[in-house]
Structures are given as C-alpha cells and as structure tokens.
Design an enzyme around this catalytic site. Sequence first.
Site, PDB file in Angstrom:
ATOM      1  N   CYS A   1     -51.190  26.621 -15.352  1.00 17.78           N
ATOM      2  CA  CYS A   1     -51.020  27.809 -14.521  1.00 17.78           C
ATOM      3  C   CYS A   1     -50.196  28.903 -15.207  1.00 17.78           C
ATOM      4  O   CYS A   1     -50.654  29.458 -16.189  1.00 17.78           O
ATOM      5  CB  CYS A   1     -50.441  27.412 -13.162  1.00 17.78           C
ATOM      6  SG  CYS A   1     -50.735  28.655 -11.890  1.00 17.78           S
TER       7      CYS A   1
ATOM      8  N   ARG B   1     -55.166  35.203  -3.503  1.00 21.44           N
ATOM      9  CA  ARG B   1     -54.884  34.005  -4.292  1.00 21.44           C
ATOM     10  C   ARG B   1     -56.059  33.051  -4.231  1.00 21.44           C
ATOM     11  O   ARG B   1     -56.761  32.971  -3.221  1.00 21.44           O
ATOM     12  CB  ARG B   1     -53.640  33.290  -3.767  1.00 21.44           C
ATOM     13  CG  ARG B   1     -52.341  34.003  -4.054  1.00 21.44           C
ATOM     14  CD  ARG B   1     -51.153  33.143  -3.671  1.00 21.44           C
ATOM     15  NE  ARG B   1     -50.799  32.196  -4.715  1.00 21.44           N
ATOM     16  CZ  ARG B   1     -50.037  32.510  -5.756  1.00 21.44           C
ATOM     17  NH1 ARG B   1     -49.565  33.718  -5.898  1.00 21.44           N
ATOM     18  NH2 ARG B   1     -49.741  31.596  -6.667  1.00 21.44           N
TER      19      ARG B   1
ATOM     20  N   HIS C   1     -52.743  22.081 -10.841  1.00 17.11           N
ATOM     21  CA  HIS C   1     -51.511  21.443 -10.388  1.00 17.11           C
ATOM     22  C   HIS C   1     -51.904  20.114  -9.772  1.00 17.11           C
ATOM     23  O   HIS C   1     -53.069  19.732  -9.794  1.00 17.11           O
ATOM     24  CB  HIS C   1     -50.835  22.294  -9.298  1.00 17.11           C
ATOM     25  CG  HIS C   1     -50.410  23.639  -9.751  1.00 17.11           C
ATOM     26  ND1 HIS C   1     -49.371  23.821 -10.627  1.00 17.11           N
ATOM     27  CD2 HIS C   1     -50.870  24.876  -9.438  1.00 17.11           C
ATOM     28  CE1 HIS C   1     -49.217  25.123 -10.829  1.00 17.11           C
ATOM     29  NE2 HIS C   1     -50.111  25.787 -10.129  1.00 17.11           N
TER      30      HIS C   1
END
Lengths: 244, 457
Positions: free
Chosen positions: A95, A129, A195
């Site tokens: 990320c 997002r 993640h």
Amino acid sequence: MKTLKICHLYPDVLNLYGDRGNVTAIKKRLEWRGIGCEIVNANIGDKTDLRDCDIFFIGGGQDFEQEVLLKDIASGKGDAIKDAIESGKVFLAICAGYQILGKYYKTHTGEVCDFIGALDLYTVGQKKRMIGNYVYECELGGRKTEIVGFENHSGKTYLGEGVRPFGKILYGNGNNSEDKTEGARYKNVYATYAHGPVLPKNPYFTDELIRVALKNKYGDDAISELDDTFELAAHKYMVNRLIK
Amino acid sequence: MGKIRLTAAVIACRFTRWALRVIGKGGTSLPGEVAVRLYPDILTDLSRDVSVIIVTGTNGKTTSSRMIEQTLVESGKTYFCNKSGANMLGGIAAEFCQNSSFTGKKKYDWALIECDEAAFKTVSKYLDAKCVLVTNIFRDQLDRYGEVTHTLSSIIAGIKNSKNAVVCLNADCSLTVSISDEIENRIVYYGVDKEIYKRTVEEISDAPYCIKCKSQYVYSYRTFGHLGGFKCTGCGYERPSPTVSVREIFETTESYSKVLLNIGGDEYTVKINLPGGYNIYNAAATACVGYALGFDSKTDAAALESFECGFGRMEMLPINNARLRMILVKNPAGCNQVLNFLCNNKERSLFIVALNDNYADGTDVSWIWDVDFEKLLDVDESLSEIWVTGIRADEMAMRFKYAGISTEKIKIKKDYSELIDDIAAYDGAVYMMPTYTAMLAIRKRIADKFGFKEFWK
C-alpha cells in the site's frame, strides 16, 4: 545455523491495518524450520545500515505522518533503499509502502509529491477509496496461485515499462480498478495493495520470499514443508467467498 | 401545521417500532428514520426543554453512559437514554419519539445520548447539548471512518454545533486534548495520574508524533495505548492538569478496581464495580460529567460502586457452572485493554474470540494483527483452551497460531449451538470477546436457551 535478517522499514509510522503481521509470518516460518531470524526496525531518524539485511518490509500508513516520513527518506534512507533493491534484495511493499517506492504521488487536487523513485510507477489520488476483500492470481516460484487480501487505498497506481504487474485481479480493484493489474514486480521486489496482513493466509507467498532470500545469501533455496492447515483454511474461506 | 406533522412523525415512529417488535425484530434505527423523513426537525423540537448529555469518542462510550446513567438515577433525575447501541441519527430520533408525549411534550428532564463521532457531527445540529463527553480517540474501524484525524475533525465539528455545552475531555489523550484549541466552550479535564497495570501489552501508539508540530512525544508515565503523561519535545504541548483525576490505584481484581478519585479537590476512595483499566477511565469520565454539571460529587462517587455493567461490557452471564463474561471488542485499542486485563488474571479460564466481518463489525479484520495476542503466552498455563468462532474463525485461529499458542490448544467451533453447549459444560471463568454482530447472534442464542433478557427489552 542459517539466519535471515529482516528489516522493517518505518514501523513507527507505517503500521496500519495489521501489516506488522507480515513480519511475524516470516519470523515464525523461519523459526519453525530452524532458520534463525533477526529483526531490525528502521524508524524515522535511525541510521540503520541496510546493507546486511536480507528481507525488507515496508507497510501502509496514514497520510498525517507522510511529511515526517518524506523528510527522513530524503536524508539518505531513500538512496540506501534504492541500492538494496538494485542489488537484488527481497522487498515486500504494501500500500503506502508500495506507492512510496514509485516515482511520485499526485493528489486529486493536482499537487505532486516526489517519492523514492526505485520503481517505474506513479500514483494518482482520487476521492473515492477502493476498499474491500479482494483476490488476485499470480505466479510464485513457477506456480500459479491465488492471493487473498484486503485493499484500502484512494491512490490509483499506474505501471511504467520498467516494472511488470504482480498479479491479475480476479475480484476487487487492484492497482487502479481499470486495467485489472495488481501490484508490481521488479527484481526481487514484491509490491501489492494487499493488507490483511497478506503473508499469514498466503503461506506460499511467505515461503517464496524466504526462498529467494536464502538463495541470495546461501545459494540454496531448499526449505522444509510445514503443516499449513490453519493458513490454508483461512485462505480457502476467502477465495470461496469471493470467486467461487 | 408543524404540530400536526410532529405528532404524525412521533406516532409513525412509535408504530413502526411496535410493529417491528410484534414481528420479532429488534431493529432500532428504522423507526427513527421514518420519523426524520416525515419531519426533519423532529430532534430539535423534541429536545427543546430536555437537558442533553452527549457521550462520544472511540472507546468506552457505552460503559461511561451506563455509569452516568447510574449517577442520574442516584441523584433523582428523570431521564431516558439510547441503550442497545442505536447511536446513529435514526436511532436517536426514535428514542426521543419514544420518550415524549404524542404531541411532542417532554416526559423526562434529561437525555443521555451515546453516539459515534460521525453521528455526533450530524445530531449536534439538532440538539442543544448541555454537556459533551469525549472519552478518547483511537483508531477505529478504518474501513469506515478513515484516519484518526478525520475522527477528530468530526468531533470538533460536533462540539462547534454545541455552543452551550460544557465539554469533558480526557487529559491523557493527546488527540482529544487538541480539541481544546478549536473550541470556545468551557472545558473540564479528567485523567488517570499513574500507571494502571504492572504488565501491559505491547501496542502501536496511535499518536506517536505531535498533532501540532509532528515532533515525538515523551511520556512521564503511560496507562495504555497513547494515553498518559504526554509532552511534545518540539512545541511543548502537554497533558493539561485534570480537575477530576484518579490519584491512586489501590487494587485491580477480576471483578472491580479500587481507586482514589479526586473530584475538583474532594477525594473519595471508590470501588469501581467493573474490572479493567479502561473502566477506571470510564469512571473518571463519569465523575467529570457529574462535576461539570454541578451534581453532588459524593453521590457520583457512590454511583460508581453500585452500577451494573451494560450489554456486552464485561457483562456476566452465568450458565450452569460457567461464569461467562462477554466483552465486546471493536478495535485493537479496546482489544488490547481486554488482554491487559486477562494477562493480569491468574485464575484458570477459557478464552473465546468470536470474529465477524459484517459491516457493523468492520469488514476489515486485519486489526487482529495489531493486537498483542502474543502476551497471552505469559498466562498460557492458566488458559485451559482458546476457542474461536464467527464468520472469520479460521483467520482468528491462524492469528493465535502465529502468536505462538500451541495449535492443540486452539479449537475452531463455528457452530453456535455446539459452542454454547460446550460453554454450558465448562466449569470456571469464561471470557468471550465477540465483535458486534457476533455478540448479537450469540447472545440471542444464549437468551433463547437459558432465558436471559433480550437487549432491546
């Protein structure tokens, strides 16, 4: 005893979304095989010598701390990171850590922020997002495999000629939700938005990083099999839920 | 005309609520949404003569609210509150409808409203609060709210809407204290003056760098997380001296903590009727609200000893010989506090984690890796087994494996009926840590089988 040295880059600020679990995964899977493991934390302001580290990990973070981080990168660590990448060291970048290895980040208001420039890629911010569980397909050690993780990023990453995508999106957004690519590969850099953390429930991925690092250091990448019942159950559950 | 619409909205809300109960649904936000749709200013109208206390912040909202409720009871105030975790705009509107007459007249003098930071920003536009308590600011379910600075700005916006409120802030939380720069309200600080635990889990600080100048903080002591005696090495920003504070911690046990509590200069030895260091904070917060509102501090101190804990907050549910305690967890900071408690507990016990990833739980479960479950190895001998359940039970089992717990000791029990039967057959202390929707489901099964009250009743 064989020993690998893991360098956790900026755990003081890049520590979101359980990413430190990746370091735990590498450490445990080394220990279970009787391979030594040393972990060095390179925080902001630390003058850590990166040259004798074998695996580097850089994770996700909040925007708030970015300013502190970029100052530290500019003061020398950025060049040391570039050298380590060029010399073939194993890197796992997640990320924000992935974006930072690229050339720059352009915010949705048009401001440009220069990054390390170790990888031929750039990121453009947008308001919306991209969040959720996702799965992608990639090749690890000549074997096709699916990787499951959780993506949460507002930046869209675009790859240049100098790098290749790490995987192909089967479910979710990936790099930019446009071209189905996910992550980036360059030399022994593995960069992804996953993640989760990504390594524990994708044990082949962890073992691939370990094998490459062992080969780099000892010229031999043989590792013993482990009982992955728990890991594969967690992996399979998400694959089935998302794409089966 | 407005009066008729108000009455219509109140009736519609109460009818929807009644209808949902009849069909066996415990839904708590829909009735209020109906009311707001019919009459957008309903909250403003219904709250006009009511003294409103708002409790917000990341962790400790519910327990602090229950403690404040007890002080309202013991000081003889008439009140209502939004129990059962309905803390969005719809849920709060529904509580006001339920607790006023059909024509919109108040039935109670006080309203105690717990709401999350996002809802606070919205409901504060309609409510003229008398007191706002901010418990703390930690990273929460990031997939929903983004970053802590975002949380902070929502709370600031909420307080700016609450011009007449006295604001109670946690002096030990550098993020919370920074609110003081942005607001003009009267502020009363509360805090804990000393370390709480002998051993604590290793935590990532949610605020290692100064919110104002980005230099590193130093601490004269830490209680947990980023809470404690902070001071910025750059600009000198530091913990303000609190008016209400826990001066000494005499005793922390499995069922209570005994502390010396200073309320605006008066000191009381208080037995807080709930274990865990985070509940010491909740008690101080409660005393602070009482002080800020001018309640009698002796009554407030007494209330902390007599209150009983809320829904899933160290709630005791005895089943046969199993002494089951439910401890709702929502984020790493809250979870680490539960572990702090467990790791200082030497009694033989069973530990259960129920991990779901529905929207209300937070869809990203990666936070379990930010929790220092490794610390459980310190009490490995007193933990008989660790059970995992819920939608993401496999992920949780794997987390314990990587924490170094023997896989022999980790049992995956996805079937709730089997899980509950096995708990009922256990003899001793059982600590169950569920996420929100897992708690609702498991609690309902337990209630059906063993006859406990449903939460919305």
